[in-house]
Design a protein around this motif. Structure first.
Motif, PDB file in Angstrom:
ATOM      1  N   GLY A  14     -21.160 -25.136 -11.874  1.00 29.60           N
ATOM      2  CA  GLY A  14     -22.102 -25.290 -10.776  1.00 29.60           C
ATOM      3  C   GLY A  14     -23.321 -26.069 -11.209  1.00 29.60           C
ATOM      4  O   GLY A  14     -24.114 -25.589 -10.634  1.00 29.60           O
TER       5      GLY A  14
ATOM      6  N   GLU B 103     -28.586 -30.071  -6.688  1.00 26.56           N
ATOM      7  CA  GLU B 103     -29.182 -30.075  -5.175  1.00 26.56           C
ATOM      8  C   GLU B 103     -30.212 -29.438  -4.933  1.00 26.56           C
ATOM      9  O   GLU B 103     -31.137 -29.846  -4.248  1.00 26.56           O
ATOM     10  N   ALA B 104     -30.075 -28.261  -5.200  1.00 26.40           N
ATOM     11  CA  ALA B 104     -31.301 -27.018  -4.951  1.00 26.40           C
ATOM     12  C   ALA B 104     -32.429 -27.778  -5.747  1.00 26.40           C
ATOM     13  O   ALA B 104     -33.582 -27.820  -5.402  1.00 26.40           O
TER      14      ALA B 104
ATOM     15  N   VAL C 208     -26.339 -23.973  -0.501  1.00 28.79           N
ATOM     16  CA  VAL C 208     -27.295 -24.835  -1.794  1.00 28.79           C
ATOM     17  C   VAL C 208     -28.619 -23.652  -2.055  1.00 28.79           C
ATOM     18  O   VAL C 208     -29.949 -24.095  -2.219  1.00 28.79           O
TER      19      VAL C 208
ATOM     20  N   VAL D 186     -22.747 -19.340  -2.532  1.00 28.71           N
ATOM     21  CA  VAL D 186     -22.229 -21.023  -3.248  1.00 28.71           C
ATOM     22  C   VAL D 186     -21.798 -21.764  -2.324  1.00 28.71           C
ATOM     23  O   VAL D 186     -22.012 -22.633  -2.907  1.00 28.71           O
ATOM     24  N   ASP D 187     -21.946 -21.523  -1.338  1.00 31.90           N
ATOM     25  CA  ASP D 187     -21.474 -22.264  -0.728  1.00 31.90           C
ATOM     26  C   ASP D 187     -22.435 -22.778   1.038  1.00 31.90           C
ATOM     27  O   ASP D 187     -23.063 -23.714   1.590  1.00 31.90           O
TER      28      ASP D 187
ATOM     29  N   HIS E 154     -24.108 -28.640 -10.543  1.00 33.91           N
ATOM     30  CA  HIS E 154     -24.191 -29.493  -9.471  1.00 33.91           C
ATOM     31  C   HIS E 154     -25.169 -29.179  -8.364  1.00 33.91           C
ATOM     32  O   HIS E 154     -25.425 -29.515  -7.938  1.00 33.91           O
ATOM     33  N   ARG E 155     -24.991 -27.565  -8.597  1.00 33.44           N
ATOM     34  CA  ARG E 155     -26.195 -27.218  -7.099  1.00 33.44           C
ATOM     35  C   ARG E 155     -27.094 -26.887  -7.643  1.00 33.44           C
ATOM     36  O   ARG E 155     -28.241 -26.930  -6.716  1.00 33.44           O
TER      37      ARG E 155
ATOM     38  N   PRO F 243     -25.517 -20.418 -11.591  1.00 31.26           N
ATOM     39  CA  PRO F 243     -24.457 -21.698 -10.603  1.00 31.26           C
ATOM     40  C   PRO F 243     -23.045 -21.122 -10.138  1.00 31.26           C
ATOM     41  O   PRO F 243     -21.921 -21.856  -9.781  1.00 31.26           O
TER      42      PRO F 243
ATOM     43  N   LEU G 109     -29.955 -20.836  -2.708  1.00 31.73           N
ATOM     44  CA  LEU G 109     -30.462 -21.117  -4.886  1.00 31.73           C
ATOM     45  C   LEU G 109     -32.058 -21.321  -4.106  1.00 31.73           C
ATOM     46  O   LEU G 109     -32.703 -21.688  -4.877  1.00 31.73           O
TER      47      LEU G 109
ATOM     48  N   THR H 297     -19.143 -20.862  -9.974  1.00 28.33           N
ATOM     49  CA  THR H 297     -18.556 -20.685  -7.871  1.00 28.33           C
ATOM     50  C   THR H 297     -17.573 -18.919  -8.602  1.00 28.33           C
ATOM     51  O   THR H 297     -18.182 -18.469  -7.359  1.00 28.33           O
TER      52      THR H 297
ATOM     53  N   SER I  21     -24.645 -16.510  -8.150  1.00 25.39           N
ATOM     54  CA  SER I  21     -23.906 -16.748  -7.526  1.00 25.39           C
ATOM     55  C   SER I  21     -23.630 -15.079  -7.121  1.00 25.39           C
ATOM     56  O   SER I  21     -23.708 -13.881  -8.040  1.00 25.39           O
TER      57      SER I  21
END
Length: 456
Positions: A227, A233-234, A343, A340-341, A229-230, A297, A346, A299, A320
């Motif tokens: 995770g 993105e955050a 972001v 997790v679905d 990548h999350r 983070p 987060l 999944t 998460s």
């Protein structure tokens, strides 16, 4: 007491959570019972797990095998399936021979993905148990060859006890395994070693920008399921909100170039200069100590070892809300949970700490006591007592005697130079054709025989 511990991985580059937890589990068992004789079965070739066994002077045997949970849901070509079956069943036969000559009191399978030691124990009626530390399909993308529910039912059928590493994992298994068989033992976190390393000098500067609004560390192998990548993105969302949050990722990457993909995404979001990829580090403690908040983070984590390590070092944790980490973090007391679905949840959690750094310190200060309370409930000592009780029964689930014969068939086919039953029939037919006339002709056309029998 002689106990066989079966592991699924050679840990080629570094010890994973399953290996680290197993080593500590056996160390704790030997402290409780100095008479314990551990023997390990693991995957070849030699990796860091075998190196760790040698350092401790523990005997082991290494085998080549696959498992019943594989990376692809598409079935392999028949020849490949037959070739692997030959190897897998040869491993089972070798384990049966080992158990017969040096009969253990208990066999413990330390994995969800490779059942071969369990099969060997069942062939001889030896008491057995499983330690399950992963979901397999939901966290690692593996596919159970007979399906998840059938796999769990088989484990429950053969086991006298099942030990899991979280309440979340217990609930997941209890859909197919008698809940009375399942108990929880949290992996032990070596808090003293973590605290001893916190003042070390990081080999890579984790946060080169001194004026960020929040410093975040993420420890774990760099791959999609973990995770990272999350977090990126955050950070992009937080930048739009006027916040400059920096992140340090500690861990190797499973797939070459994945870190570059993450950096490319960060570049599009305008946060590339806010990230540091420190790579694999022998001791993550200095990187955790340099942060204000740590993030898990993933999944789905069966337990969340890094979450526990963050808490042991007095850091607020954003994790998460699925899996084991959710039962470690006390929402609003030692950290925050996010979906997790989504972001944005987060980003919201990180924003809370970025705008109130004193709150981050307060939650971090409460984390060690929370962790100690949890660890006192689900201990290795209780799990060890459960396994000793299973061993003392002296009797385990037993397969029919015919199973030992079937385990040897692939090797018999291979001795003919074949990799499948069909190929073996063809080879045998060719050998007999010129010698036995009608027999050779029948064997050369086995489909004809079967069709004739079906008509009768």
């Amino acid at each position: 007491m002689r106990v066989i511990f079966a592991n699924h991985s050679s840990a080629p580059t570094n010890l994973g959570g399953a290996e680290r937890s197993l080593l500590r589990f056996v160390e704790d068992w030997q402290r409780i019972d100095p008479g314990l004789e551990p023997v390990f079965l693991t995957k070849a070739p030699e990796g860091t797990f075998i190196k760790a066994l040698k350092e401790r002077g523990w005997p082991f045997k290494a085998y080549r095998f696959r498992g019943w949970a594989l990376p692809s849901e598409q079935p392999a070509p028949a020849a490949e399936q037959a070739a692997f079956a030959t190897v897998d069943y040869a491993t089972v036969r070798a384990m049966i021979d080992l158990f017969r000559k040096n009969r253990p009191d208990l066999v413990v399978t330390n994995t969800l993905v490779a059942p071969w030691a369990s099969f060997a124990a069942a062939a001889l009626g030896i008491p057995q148990a499983w330690i399950i530390r992963e979901y397999g399909d939901l966290d690692h993308g593996l596919h159970f060859q007979v399906g998840r529910h059938a796999t769990f039912r088989d484990i429950g059928l053969m086991s006298g006890a099942v030990i899991t590493n979280s309440e979340a994992m217990r609930a997941h298994l209890a859909t197919d395994i008698d809940s009375d068989k399942i108990s929880v033992a949290y992996p032990v976190v070596d808090t003293d070693a973590l605290l001893a390393g916190r003042d070390g000098v990081p080999a890579v500067t984790p946060f080169p920008q001194p004026n960020s609004d929040l410093r975040v560390t993420v420890v774990g192998r760099v791959e999609e399921g973990k995770g990272q990548h999350r977090v990126i993105e955050a950070l992009g969302l937080l930048r739009e909100r006027g916040l400059h949050v920096t992140a340090c990722f500690v861990g190797s990457w499973k797939y070459p170039g994945y870190d570059q993909q993450l950096l490319a995404r960060a570049r599009k979001l305008g946060v590339e200069d806010q990230l540091v990829f420190a790579g694999e580090q022998h001791d993550p403690a200095p990187y955790i100590a340099a942060s204000e908040v740590c993030v898990t983070p993933s999944t789905l984590e069966a337990f969340g070892r890094t979450t526990a390590e963050y808490m042991a070092m007095g850091r607020a944790v954003v994790a998460s809300s699925s899996g084991g980490s959710a039962e470690l973090v006390a929402e609003g007391v030692t950290g925050r949970l996010f979906d997790v679905d989504d972001v944005r949840t987060l980003a919201d959690a990180l924003e809370t700490y970025a705008r109130d750094r004193a709150l981050a310190a307060e939650h971090g200060a409460a984390a060690p006591e929370r962790l100690s309370e949890l660890m006192a409930v689900h201990t290795n000592a209780a799990a060890i007592a459960r396994l000793r009780a299973v061993a003392e029964t002296g009797d385990g689930y037993r397969l029919p005697e015919i199973a030992q014969y079937w385990f040897g068939l692939p090797a018999a086919y291979a001795s003919l130079g074949a990799t499948s039953a069909k190929a073996a029939v063809g080879l045998l037919a060719n050998r007999l054709k010129t010698r036995s006339g009608a027999v050779g002709r029948i064997l050369a056309r086995p489909g004809v025989v079967f069709r004739r029998l079906a008509r009768r």
